[in-house]
Design a protein around this motif. Structure first.
Motif, PDB file in Angstrom:
ATOM      1  N   ASP A 146      58.064  25.263  52.921  1.00 45.04           N
ATOM      2  CA  ASP A 146      56.775  25.690  53.437  1.00 45.04           C
ATOM      3  C   ASP A 146      56.516  27.169  53.189  1.00 45.04           C
ATOM      4  O   ASP A 146      55.421  27.644  53.453  1.00 45.04           O
ATOM      5  N   THR A 147      57.493  27.894  52.712  1.00 47.48           N
ATOM      6  CA  THR A 147      57.328  29.318  52.454  1.00 47.48           C
ATOM      7  C   THR A 147      56.550  29.508  51.165  1.00 47.48           C
ATOM      8  O   THR A 147      56.934  28.990  50.117  1.00 47.48           O
ATOM      9  N   MET A 148      55.448  30.254  51.230  1.00 45.72           N
ATOM     10  CA  MET A 148      54.603  30.495  50.061  1.00 45.72           C
ATOM     11  C   MET A 148      54.701  31.956  49.663  1.00 45.72           C
ATOM     12  O   MET A 148      54.832  32.841  50.509  1.00 45.72           O
ATOM     13  N   SER A 149      54.635  32.199  48.378  1.00 45.05           N
ATOM     14  CA  SER A 149      54.689  33.569  47.865  1.00 45.05           C
ATOM     15  C   SER A 149      53.507  33.805  46.941  1.00 45.05           C
ATOM     16  O   SER A 149      52.970  32.879  46.333  1.00 45.05           O
ATOM     17  N   VAL A 150      53.098  35.061  46.817  1.00 47.36           N
ATOM     18  CA  VAL A 150      51.964  35.445  45.980  1.00 47.36           C
ATOM     19  C   VAL A 150      52.471  35.740  44.574  1.00 47.36           C
ATOM     20  O   VAL A 150      53.382  36.554  44.390  1.00 47.36           O
ATOM     21  N   THR A 151      51.900  35.090  43.571  1.00 50.50           N
ATOM     22  CA  THR A 151      52.300  35.295  42.183  1.00 50.50           C
ATOM     23  C   THR A 151      51.063  35.549  41.322  1.00 50.50           C
ATOM     24  O   THR A 151      49.945  35.123  41.659  1.00 50.50           O
ATOM     25  N   ARG A 152      51.258  36.244  40.205  1.00 50.79           N
ATOM     26  CA  ARG A 152      50.162  36.502  39.276  1.00 50.79           C
ATOM     27  C   ARG A 152      49.716  35.201  38.628  1.00 50.79           C
ATOM     28  O   ARG A 152      50.522  34.362  38.244  1.00 50.79           O
ATOM     29  N   ALA A 153      48.383  35.041  38.495  1.00 51.48           N
ATOM     30  CA  ALA A 153      47.832  33.818  37.922  1.00 51.48           C
ATOM     31  C   ALA A 153      46.776  34.154  36.880  1.00 51.48           C
ATOM     32  O   ALA A 153      45.713  33.530  36.814  1.00 51.48           O
ATOM     33  N   GLY A 154      47.044  35.157  36.048  1.00 53.98           N
ATOM     34  CA  GLY A 154      46.127  35.495  34.967  1.00 53.98           C
ATOM     35  C   GLY A 154      44.962  36.354  35.417  1.00 53.98           C
ATOM     36  O   GLY A 154      45.039  37.087  36.418  1.00 53.98           O
ATOM     37  N   LEU A 155      43.844  36.250  34.673  1.00 53.64           N
ATOM     38  CA  LEU A 155      42.656  37.059  34.929  1.00 53.64           C
ATOM     39  C   LEU A 155      41.455  36.168  35.162  1.00 53.64           C
ATOM     40  O   LEU A 155      41.432  34.997  34.756  1.00 53.64           O
ATOM     41  N   SER A 156      40.448  36.721  35.828  1.00 55.49           N
ATOM     42  CA  SER A 156      39.197  36.004  36.065  1.00 55.49           C
ATOM     43  C   SER A 156      38.050  36.983  35.891  1.00 55.49           C
ATOM     44  O   SER A 156      38.234  38.200  35.916  1.00 55.49           O
ATOM     45  N   SER A 157      36.831  36.442  35.690  1.00 57.61           N
ATOM     46  CA  SER A 157      35.650  37.281  35.477  1.00 57.61           C
ATOM     47  C   SER A 157      34.994  37.709  36.777  1.00 57.61           C
ATOM     48  O   SER A 157      34.001  38.449  36.743  1.00 57.61           O
ATOM     49  N   ASP A 158      35.504  37.277  37.918  1.00 57.59           N
ATOM     50  CA  ASP A 158      34.976  37.728  39.198  1.00 57.59           C
ATOM     51  C   ASP A 158      36.142  37.920  40.166  1.00 57.59           C
ATOM     52  O   ASP A 158      37.206  37.318  40.006  1.00 57.59           O
ATOM     53  N   GLY A 159      35.924  38.771  41.146  1.00 59.30           N
ATOM     54  CA  GLY A 159      36.980  39.044  42.097  1.00 59.30           C
ATOM     55  C   GLY A 159      36.685  40.287  42.907  1.00 59.30           C
ATOM     56  O   GLY A 159      35.568  40.840  42.869  1.00 59.30           O
ATOM     57  N   SER A 160      37.693  40.737  43.636  1.00 58.67           N
ATOM     58  CA  SER A 160      37.541  41.921  44.478  1.00 58.67           C
ATOM     59  C   SER A 160      37.595  43.184  43.622  1.00 58.67           C
ATOM     60  O   SER A 160      38.386  43.258  42.660  1.00 58.67           O
ATOM     61  N   PRO A 161      36.776  44.191  43.927  1.00 53.16           N
ATOM     62  CA  PRO A 161      36.832  45.442  43.148  1.00 53.16           C
ATOM     63  C   PRO A 161      38.220  46.082  43.138  1.00 53.16           C
ATOM     64  O   PRO A 161      38.593  46.747  42.168  1.00 53.16           O
ATOM     65  N   SER A 162      38.995  45.870  44.223  1.00 57.37           N
ATOM     66  CA  SER A 162      40.328  46.460  44.254  1.00 57.37           C
ATOM     67  C   SER A 162      41.276  45.829  43.246  1.00 57.37           C
ATOM     68  O   SER A 162      42.311  46.416  42.914  1.00 57.37           O
ATOM     69  N   GLN A 163      40.952  44.623  42.745  1.00 56.50           N
ATOM     70  CA  GLN A 163      41.796  43.926  41.782  1.00 56.50           C
ATOM     71  C   GLN A 163      41.279  44.051  40.351  1.00 56.50           C
ATOM     72  O   GLN A 163      41.713  43.318  39.472  1.00 56.50           O
ATOM     73  N   LEU A 164      40.363  44.987  40.110  1.00 52.68           N
ATOM     74  CA  LEU A 164      39.811  45.175  38.772  1.00 52.68           C
ATOM     75  C   LEU A 164      40.897  45.668  37.824  1.00 52.68           C
ATOM     76  O   LEU A 164      41.589  46.657  38.091  1.00 52.68           O
ATOM     77  N   ASP A 165      41.045  44.964  36.697  1.00 55.03           N
ATOM     78  CA  ASP A 165      41.986  45.377  35.656  1.00 55.03           C
ATOM     79  C   ASP A 165      41.228  46.261  34.680  1.00 55.03           C
ATOM     80  O   ASP A 165      40.512  45.776  33.788  1.00 55.03           O
ATOM     81  N   LEU A 166      41.361  47.564  34.830  1.00 54.82           N
ATOM     82  CA  LEU A 166      40.558  48.510  34.054  1.00 54.82           C
ATOM     83  C   LEU A 166      40.880  48.422  32.567  1.00 54.82           C
ATOM     84  O   LEU A 166      39.982  48.495  31.716  1.00 54.82           O
ATOM     85  N   GLY A 167      42.164  48.284  32.224  1.00 57.27           N
ATOM     86  CA  GLY A 167      42.536  48.224  30.816  1.00 57.27           C
ATOM     87  C   GLY A 167      41.931  47.034  30.109  1.00 57.27           C
ATOM     88  O   GLY A 167      41.358  47.165  29.007  1.00 57.27           O
TER      89      GLY A 167
END
Length: 431
Positions: A146-167
């Protein structure tokens, strides 16, 4: 003049100081926690509380000024005793507050104050079980927990400004601008400069060139306005997803003799060992299941409360517990899917005909399934310790040919934690 504080942790100094103090005091806190076990406070383990350690446990090297030499100017606060120019006599060595002077109440050699740590339950158990581990935890099968962890799942065209990939955003912007042939700012600046130079020195033969440059500038500006530097289609956001954390599955079988040969003192020592083991397993492993089996002439699987508190008497047949353990293991914990551990406590008494059967079960079936088998034998208290029992001798022959069986003897409450630590001490990878 502006002063800028560029220290990496200017506002959390107290947190870092507390961490350093706890690290220096860790050994002393561990000794204090283990003394609590030796003094019969085992049932309080895991509740947290206050731990007192000697003040000298926190002593560390430091730098001090030497006032026996050198010239210096000092400014002292106002007083009614000294006047400017007076010479101050240095106090005799050891007479200051920092010296080893009399203790409280005017007695010589007074003891220093102790430091008192108030630990939470998690802090207490982290210190108490710091160097203990289930040995040889082999990953036989990965189970979804039941333990869940946060992992990277690629990129998307919408999201939170704090998660913007500038490069990535700028890379897509550049590709779009090149594909749509957006004029560069340098080209626009060059056209404007050439137009300004021709307008400053007008000539009839240059009128067509000036008109062409102005038309080209209009097209370039229109194209720049239509093809922006950053477009919403260029934006790329880092995307995260919640994934289950894999963990190994382990089961610990707790076997205890509750026959009539086990006195109340022996049963209490065995129960304290299992209580300590229970707290340790609950703290260390989220996916460890516990199976409690008690036996006299007949073995039975019981719940935790019955295992620790319900009295029972009768003869002793150790093999009944081993057979019951094998039954539960086959039904619920197959060896190919579970890491199996067994801890057994007994006074060593067993019917004569049953000891060979118990040793055969242990050698031929159980040890082939388990990662570790710990056996503790409750012996006489004080100096009155009887010789080896038949069960001890039988198990000893098995332990000589299979190192998965480990045996220890317990005679007093003070032996419980040293034996427990010896059984479950963290092994090195090369061992």
């Amino acid at each position: 003049m502006d002063i800028i504080d560029r220290r990496p942790n200017p506002h959390g100094k107290n947190i870092e100081n507390r961490r350093r103090v706890l690290n220096r005091a860790r050994d002393a806190v561990q000794r204090a926690a283990r003394d609590a076990v030796a003094s019969g406070k085992l049932r309080e383990v895991g509740n947290g509380g206050a731990i007192s350690i000697p003040s000298d446990a926190l002593h560390e090297p430091s730098l001090h000024r030497v006032f026996s030499s050198g010239v210096r100017d000092v400014v002292l606060s106002g007083n009614k005793v000294f006047s400017p120019g007076d010479r101050l006599q240095r106090p005799p060595a050891g007479s200051g507050r920092g010296g080893a002077g009399p203790g409280e109440g005017g007695e010589e050699g007074g003891a220093e104050d102790n430091f008192r740590f108030v630990l939470t339950r998690d802090e207490f158990l982290d210190v108490f079980f710091d160097d203990l581990e289930l040995p040889d935890l082999v990953k036989r099968q990965i189970a979804t927990t039941d333990t869940m962890s946060v992992t990277r799942a690629g990129l998307s065209s919408d999201g939170s400004p704090s998660q913007l990939d500038l490069g990535r955003t700028m890379r897509h912007s550049m590709a779009r601008r090149i594909g749509l042939r957006r004029p560069k700012p340098d080209l626009v600046a060059e056209l404007e400069a050439r137009i300004t130079a021709l307008e400053a020195h007008p000539a009839a033969e240059q009128s067509e060139t000036l008109a062409a440059l102005k038309a080209e500038l209009v097209v370039a500006l229109r194209r720049m306005n239509r093809v922006p530097w950053i477009d919403p289609v260029d934006l790329r956001y880092r995307r995260f997803s919640m994934t289950p954390t894999p963990s190994t599955r382990a089961v610990m079988f707790c076997l205890m003799d509750v026959s009539g040969s086990m006195t109340e003192r022996m049963k209490d020592l065995a129960k304290q060992f299992f209580l300590l083991l229970h707290v340790f397993l609950e703290r260390r492993y989220k996916r460890v299941e516990l199976v409690f089996i008690r036996h006299a002439e007949v073995a039975e699987e019981v719940d935790e409360d019955t295992f620790f508190h319900d009295p029972r008497t009768g003869g002793t047949v150790v093999s009944s517990a081993l057979v019951e353990m094998l039954r539960v293991q086959r039904e619920r914990h197959p060896a190919e899917s579970w890491n199996i551990y067994v801890a057994q406590a007994s006074d060593g008494d067993n019917s004569g005909a049953d000891t060979p059967k118990s040793c055969a079960l242990l050698r031929d079936q159980i040890l082939k399934l388990v990662q570790y088998y710990a056996y503790i034998e409750i012996v006489g208290s004080g100096a009155v310790i009887r010789g080896e029992t038949d069960l001890w001798r039988g198990y000893k022959t098995v332990a000589e040919i299979d190192d998965r069986l480990t045996m220890r003897q317990v005679a007093d409450k003070r032996d419980i934690f040293p034996v427990f630590r010896d059984l479950f001490a963290r092994r090195s990878e090369t061992a």
